[in-house]
Write an enzyme that holds these catalytic residues in place. Structure first.
Site, short mmCIF file in Angstrom:
data_model
loop_
_atom_site.label_atom_id
_atom_site.label_comp_id
_atom_site.label_asym_id
_atom_site.label_seq_id
_atom_site.Cartn_x
_atom_site.Cartn_y
_atom_site.Cartn_z
N CYS A 1 6.39 -0.08 4.84
CA CYS A 1 5.73 -1.12 5.61
C CYS A 1 6.22 -2.46 5.11
CB CYS A 1 4.21 -1.03 5.47
SG CYS A 1 3.38 -2.39 6.32
N HIS B 1 1.46 8.06 3.17
CA HIS B 1 2.66 7.65 2.45
C HIS B 1 2.66 8.37 1.10
CE1 HIS B 1 3.96 3.80 4.75
NE2 HIS B 1 3.43 4.69 5.57
N HIS C 1 -1.83 9.61 8.65
CA HIS C 1 -0.54 9.00 8.38
C HIS C 1 -0.48 8.67 6.90
CE1 HIS C 1 2.83 6.25 9.91
NE2 HIS C 1 2.77 5.97 8.62
N ASN D 1 7.32 7.10 4.16
CA ASN D 1 6.40 7.99 4.85
C ASN D 1 6.59 9.43 4.37
OD1 ASN D 1 5.16 6.26 7.02
ND2 ASN D 1 7.31 5.93 7.52
N ARG E 1 10.76 4.49 14.77
CA ARG E 1 10.11 3.18 14.82
C ARG E 1 9.68 2.75 13.42
NH1 ARG E 1 5.57 0.63 13.13
NH2 ARG E 1 4.34 2.47 13.69
N ASP E 2 8.72 3.45 12.84
CA ASP E 2 8.19 3.07 11.53
C ASP E 2 9.26 3.21 10.45
OD1 ASP E 2 6.40 2.34 9.58
OD2 ASP E 2 5.33 4.23 9.54
#
Length: 313
Positions: free
Chosen positions: A253, A222, A220, A262, A26-27
């Site tokens: 993002c 980065h 989460h 990520n 997804r991300d």
């Protein structure tokens, strides 16, 4: 060190097991310039599950106009039905319409996406922080009533490209509101990758002090400044046991231009296994999956571990 495996030295002060919340499908894929075919996404998720990842964020039920790369959510989710018993397949829902679409397909895990800063709330959601939380409240209430688990993503917890360093009190206040409205879990996002371990430790301490249990917190990170693993280790030392990561280091993002990829799942697994922490993940199978996905995307994986292991004889 054995071939393809790190030397293991157990640290008794760290958790014995960590749950990896895989966000690559997804991300990771939402940031691709061109949409990945639905069949490739489904195979990617099946390969990730076969590698031992038990929580895989599958897709997002946002309006296709905003994230066209994930416009095939209705087509994709039914292709994952065979995983339902063994794998958690959370989906992102931005509003009640998105929730309706997800529940109609049998989704049992959903996530909402809030911001700790006004600037990012405006850029990402076209709303103030308060307006976004007001929009999420009925989503969370209805999802819980339907028996679904709800995760609250919180972006810009450490730094914001418009506002600079984010005060911990601001993050704590929004976190408190998300948990009070019924979110089972929070994911603290270092959306532009500026956090350092001391900042992570301090924020987690403030959240614990505000009554938010560590077992409800995920992180989460980065890797913009190469701090994602060190920040993860700081979170583990505080007792956090849920870590978001993206297979092959995919993603960023679309609404935060300075956000790079990520934390790569393989890099995380290499570190965790070296610390004697159980993840349930087969690193060789995971690496092979990311190599395969990189081939689908036509470029090499940015993950250092994928590069190192895939070049070994």
């Amino acid at each position: 060190m054995t071939h393809g495996l790190p030397m293991t030295v157990r640290d008794p002060e760290l958790p014995a097991r960590v749950r990896i919340y895989e966000v690559g499908a997804r991300d990771g894929l939402q940031n691709e310039k061109t949409a990945v075919p639905t069949g490739v996404k489904a195979e990617f998720i099946h390969r990730l599950a076969a590698a031992g990842l038990a929580t895989i964020e599958a897709t997002s039920f946002v309006h296709p106009k905003w994230v066209p790369q994930l416009a095939d959510a209705e087509a994709l989710f039914p292709q994952l039905g065979d995983l339902a018993g063994s794998t958690r397949l959370p989906v992102l829902v931005p509003n009640e319409r998105g929730l309706d679409r997800a529940l109609a397909l049998g989704a049992r895990d959903v996530a909402v996406f809030a911001s700790a800063t006004e600037s990012f709330a405006r850029a990402n959601l076209n709303r103030t922080v308060d307006e976004a939380l007001a929009m999420f409240e009925p989503v969370v209430t209805r999802a819980k009533a339907a028996g679904a688990r709800v995760r609250g993503y919180l972006s810009m917890c450490f730094g914001d490209p418009w506002e600079g360093p984010v005060p911990a009190a601001q993050v704590v206040a929004v976190s408190r509101r998300l948990t009070d409205m019924g979110c089972d879990e929070l994911s603290l996002g270092d959306t532009i990758g500026v956090a350092t371990p001391g900042q992570v430790t301090a924020l987690l301490g403030d959240l614990t002090g505000a009554g938010i249990a560590t077992d409800r917190i995920g992180v989460h990170f980065h890797d913009t400044y190469g701090q994602a693993l060190s920040n993860t280790l700081a979170a583990l030392r505080h007792g956090v046991t849920t870590v978001d990561a993206s297979a092959g280091g995919l993603g960023g993002c679309p609404y935060a231009k300075s956000a790079t990829g990520n934390l790569a799942t393989e890099d995380l697994v290499w570190m965790l296994h070296g610390l004697g922490i159980d993840t349930g993940v087969d690193l060789a199978r995971l690496t092979a999956t990311s190599v395969w996905m990189a081939e689908q995307l036509g470029r090499p994986s940015p993950s250092r571990t994928v590069r190192a292991l895939s070049h070994q004889e």
